[in-house]
Design a protein around this motif. Structure first.
Motif, PDB file in Angstrom:
ATOM      1  N   HIS A 147      47.810  27.563  10.964  1.00 42.32           N
ATOM      2  CA  HIS A 147      46.687  27.569  10.033  1.00 42.32           C
ATOM      3  C   HIS A 147      45.463  28.246  10.655  1.00 42.32           C
ATOM      4  CE1 HIS A 147      44.766  24.226  12.109  1.00 42.32           C
ATOM      5  NE2 HIS A 147      45.747  23.383  11.813  1.00 42.32           N
ATOM      6  N   ARG A 148      44.467  28.473   9.842  1.00 34.39           N
ATOM      7  CA  ARG A 148      43.308  29.283  10.247  1.00 34.39           C
ATOM      8  C   ARG A 148      42.617  28.705  11.473  1.00 34.39           C
ATOM      9  NH1 ARG A 148      38.261  28.435   9.506  1.00 34.39           N
ATOM     10  NH2 ARG A 148      38.679  26.784   7.978  1.00 34.39           N
ATOM     11  N   TRP A 149      42.358  27.382  11.470  1.00 31.34           N
ATOM     12  CA  TRP A 149      41.628  26.783  12.582  1.00 31.34           C
ATOM     13  C   TRP A 149      42.406  26.955  13.895  1.00 31.34           C
ATOM     14  CZ3 TRP A 149      42.490  22.963  16.189  1.00 31.34           C
ATOM     15  CH2 TRP A 149      41.360  22.521  16.889  1.00 31.34           C
ATOM     16  N   ALA A 150      43.716  26.735  13.860  1.00 32.18           N
ATOM     17  CA  ALA A 150      44.532  26.897  15.064  1.00 32.18           C
ATOM     18  C   ALA A 150      44.538  28.352  15.515  1.00 32.18           C
ATOM     19  CB  ALA A 150      45.956  26.412  14.809  1.00 32.18           C
ATOM     20  N   GLY A 151      44.557  29.278  14.554  1.00 33.15           N
ATOM     21  CA  GLY A 151      44.516  30.690  14.905  1.00 33.15           C
ATOM     22  C   GLY A 151      43.230  31.063  15.624  1.00 33.15           C
ATOM     23  N   GLU A 152      42.132  30.477  15.192  1.00 32.61           N
ATOM     24  CA  GLU A 152      40.858  30.757  15.849  1.00 32.61           C
ATOM     25  C   GLU A 152      40.850  30.233  17.278  1.00 32.61           C
ATOM     26  OE1 GLU A 152      38.112  28.833  13.277  1.00 32.61           O
ATOM     27  OE2 GLU A 152      38.137  30.421  11.752  1.00 32.61           O
ATOM     28  N   GLN A 153      41.518  29.102  17.514  1.00 28.45           N
ATOM     29  CA  GLN A 153      41.550  28.505  18.846  1.00 28.45           C
ATOM     30  C   GLN A 153      42.514  29.219  19.793  1.00 28.45           C
ATOM     31  OE1 GLN A 153      39.781  25.506  19.946  1.00 28.45           O
ATOM     32  NE2 GLN A 153      38.558  26.151  18.182  1.00 28.45           N
ATOM     33  N   GLN A 176      50.251  31.318  32.784  1.00 27.03           N
ATOM     34  CA  GLN A 176      50.538  29.954  33.224  1.00 27.03           C
ATOM     35  C   GLN A 176      49.243  29.256  33.609  1.00 27.03           C
ATOM     36  OE1 GLN A 176      53.571  29.592  36.217  1.00 27.03           O
ATOM     37  NE2 GLN A 176      53.573  27.361  36.152  1.00 27.03           N
ATOM     38  N   ARG A 177      49.098  28.028  33.155  1.00 23.14           N
ATOM     39  CA  ARG A 177      47.937  27.203  33.460  1.00 23.14           C
ATOM     40  C   ARG A 177      48.413  25.958  34.215  1.00 23.14           C
ATOM     41  NH1 ARG A 177      42.669  28.489  31.991  1.00 23.14           N
ATOM     42  NH2 ARG A 177      42.392  26.265  31.515  1.00 23.14           N
ATOM     43  N   PRO A 202      45.672  13.564  24.831  1.00 23.24           N
ATOM     44  CA  PRO A 202      46.555  14.463  24.075  1.00 23.24           C
ATOM     45  C   PRO A 202      45.942  15.842  23.852  1.00 23.24           C
ATOM     46  CG  PRO A 202      46.511  12.299  23.056  1.00 23.24           C
ATOM     47  CD  PRO A 202      45.447  12.293  24.101  1.00 23.24           C
ATOM     48  N   ASP A 203      44.623  15.887  23.660  1.00 27.10           N
ATOM     49  CA  ASP A 203      43.985  17.178  23.432  1.00 27.10           C
ATOM     50  C   ASP A 203      43.876  18.015  24.701  1.00 27.10           C
ATOM     51  OD1 ASP A 203      43.703  17.032  20.694  1.00 27.10           O
ATOM     52  OD2 ASP A 203      41.829  15.916  20.814  1.00 27.10           O
ATOM     53  N   PHE A 204      44.123  17.399  25.859  1.00 29.34           N
ATOM     54  CA  PHE A 204      44.228  18.173  27.096  1.00 29.34           C
ATOM     55  C   PHE A 204      45.344  19.207  26.963  1.00 29.34           C
ATOM     56  CE2 PHE A 204      46.710  18.652  31.009  1.00 29.34           C
ATOM     57  CZ  PHE A 204      45.764  19.164  31.890  1.00 29.34           C
ATOM     58  N   ARG A 241      44.263  21.966  24.572  1.00 32.29           N
ATOM     59  CA  ARG A 241      43.316  22.901  25.195  1.00 32.29           C
ATOM     60  C   ARG A 241      44.041  23.835  26.152  1.00 32.29           C
ATOM     61  NH1 ARG A 241      40.168  18.091  25.283  1.00 32.29           N
ATOM     62  NH2 ARG A 241      40.748  17.697  27.468  1.00 32.29           N
ATOM     63  N   GLU A 242      44.998  23.328  26.922  1.00 30.29           N
ATOM     64  CA  GLU A 242      45.744  24.181  27.857  1.00 30.29           C
ATOM     65  C   GLU A 242      46.605  25.182  27.093  1.00 30.29           C
ATOM     66  OE1 GLU A 242      45.439  24.331  31.165  1.00 30.29           O
ATOM     67  OE2 GLU A 242      43.840  22.864  31.030  1.00 30.29           O
TER      68      GLU A 242
END
Length: 534
Positions: free
Chosen positions: A230-236, A36-37, A55-57, A60-61
């Motif tokens: 997708h790959r980019w989301a998996g890396e994040q 939990q964040r 929105p990107d907050f 990131r969480e």
């Protein structure tokens, strides 16, 4: 914990107003791991009544919670067979052709209003007036974020490629596709809840929400595939590339399923910032004229709902204004101020010795001129009387909503299932049982939204034949509160003879008060207004 090679798990994200949670849920309804964040700044208010967030907050969480969960789960992380996402409703994001946000998200808490809108077409005005909803429609138009952006930030609206709900934006970040569940499309948007699709341009209601068709996106049913991570989301996030993202629904809808309320004999009570009573029906039924029943997470069903916009927000208000002593004591003892206040509820008898609280602090579509009220003060009343009156007042309003749902739907609710922060209190659950005259249940977890979201994926992946079977297998009643007959009779008399009569008696005064405010505010409104914050 289970060993690697055990049964399947579902990775579920629940993005709320105050925190982000990531969970791994098993087919028995156990949350094996959770991260939990809590948000340090849930939203910002550049101007009064605004509520915005990057929105990107939220992305990131979500990513941080996912990585933390992966570390906690160790080898069990590999047991996840699908991903689901549930989040707050009525929170919108404008993105450009590259999928990048053009401005902060406007949250459901935001109360700004758009002015200078085009006139409602004559046919629509006549139709709305005929059913007594013209004033509510005008309010709904003013409160729609899409209309505010069009009027105040036309350059932003011109660049907007897609006008998304937060859920759709997070789906896009995970999969690269603009797709969302119909059970997420709840808010000030041109969505036809009955037909479970975007409104046609010929729909008279279309004039309320000024969103061009090309700015909308694809809609699927709960249980269908949104796409693959997708790959980019998996890396994040640490989620394996190619894992399936299954459509579920909003936090309230998933909560109702997670509480096992799959038919009209059970009602879900949510004691959150906004307090709600919601049931599940197989046929479409508007809880009030022109107020839609939302598409349920249960495929093909609907969730008629009555909400008290400032429900358990009123507890936060009370703490801030009246409970400095309990807040200081709570810090010393390492407990919550609510726990200390709830223990004192027993000091005040049912009915609060004549003190009655109406929780309509915020105007809404059904009550465009509403105000809150506290009636019946005497010299015997203390701040603890006021605290209990708030709890009772929210419950009276929910009871009023439930009676409306039962009357309009022709069904009778036999059991209540409670979730949300207030439901963690034994005292509040018992008061609720006494007021409604029905048993109140709490299930094995406070994470009812995440649990309901995971049920959809287990059904979609064939672990259970359908969502009803998943709910039956994954929900266990942990606590049951039976109504006390004598107290229920008292509350029923107070509800029928007092509570129901207060708002109609005060409504003419509220309207006069509003007219006076508008009369004396008119000169100020003619002054130059500050430029909107992009």
């Amino acid at each position: 914990m289970s060993e690697q090679g055990g049964g399947p798990l579902v990775l579920t994200f629940d993005l709320g107003t105050q925190s982000a949670r990531a969970m791994l849920v098993d087919p028995a309804g156990n949350i094996l791991y959770k991260a939990q964040r809590r948000y340090e700044t849930p939203y910002v208010s550049p101007q009064p009544d605004w509520a915005e967030q990057d929105p990107d907050f939220y992305w990131r969480e979500l990513c941080a919670a996912s990585r933390e969960l992966k570390e906690k789960a160790g080898p069990d992380w590999a047991r996840a067979i699908a991903v689901t996402l549930t989040c707050i409703r009525d929170t919108c994001v404008c993105v450009d052709i590259d999928g990048k946000p053009l401005r902060p998200a406007i949250l459901w808490l935001d109360k700004r209003e758009a002015h200078g809108l085009p006139r409602i077409p004559a046919a629509g005005k006549a139709a709305f007036a005929a059913i007594g909803m013209y004033e509510s429609v005008k309010l709904q138009r003013r409160m729609s974020a899409c209309n505010w952006i069009k009027v105040n930030q036309p350059e932003i609206w011109k660049k907007t490629h897609k006008f998304l709900m937060l859920s759709a934006y997070l789906n896009y970040r995970l999969t690269g596709h603009y797709v969302d569940s119909c059970a997420n499309l709840i808010g000030h948007i041109p969505f036809d809840s009955k037909e479970r699709r975007w409104m046609r341009m010929s729909d008279l209601r279309r004039c309320i929400f000024e969103v061009e068709p090309e700015k909308l996106y694809s809609v699927v049913e709960p249980g269908e595939r949104i796409g693959f991570v997708h790959r980019w989301a998996g890396e994040q996030t640490g989620i394996p590339e190619g894992m399936e993202l299954i459509a579920t629904g909003s936090d309230k809808g998933c909560e109702t399923l997670g509480l096992s309320c799959t038919g009209p004999d059970k009602a879900a009570l949510s004691f959150g910032t906004t307090a709600t009573v919601q049931v599940t029906t197989q046929s479409y039924m508007e809880p009030l004229p022109f107020i839609p029943a939302y598409p349920a997470v249960l495929k093909g069903a609907y969730n008629p709902e009555v909400q008290i916009y400032r429900g358990y927000w009123l507890v936060s208000w009370f703490k801030r204004e009246f409970a400095a002593k309990e807040m200081a004591e709570a810090r010393q003892k390492g407990v919550s101020a609510e726990q200390l206040l709830n223990r004192r509820l027993a000091e005040v008898p049912p009915g609060c010795e004549g003190l009655l609280f109406q929780p309509y602090f915020t105007p809404g579509i059904a009550m465009p001129t509403a105000r809150g009220s506290i009636v019946g003060f005497s010299d015997r009343h203390t701040r603890i009387h006021l605290y209990r009156a708030i709890i009772e007042g929210v419950n009276y309003a929910l009871l009023d909503g439930l009676r409306t749902l039962e009357k309009r739907g022709g069904f009778a609710v036999r059991e209540l299932y409670a979730a949300g922060g207030g439901a963690q209190s034994d005292e509040i659950c018992q008061i609720t049982a006494n007021m409604f005259g029905l048993p109140v249940h709490r299930i094995q977890t406070h994470e009812a939204s995440g649990l309901g979201s995971s049920m959809v994926a287990f059904a979609a992946k064939g672990v259970y034949p359908d969502m009803q079977a998943a709910a039956q297998a994954m929900v266990r009643v942990k606590d049951r509160f039976e109504p006390e007959a004598a107290q229920h009779r008292l509350y029923e008399a107070l509800y029928a003879q007092v509570f129901q009569k207060v708002f109609p008696r005060l409504l003419p005064l509220y309207k006069k008060e509003q007219a006076v405010e508008e009369q004396f505010a008119a000169p100020a409104a003619e002054q130059p207004q500050p430029a909107p914050v992009p």
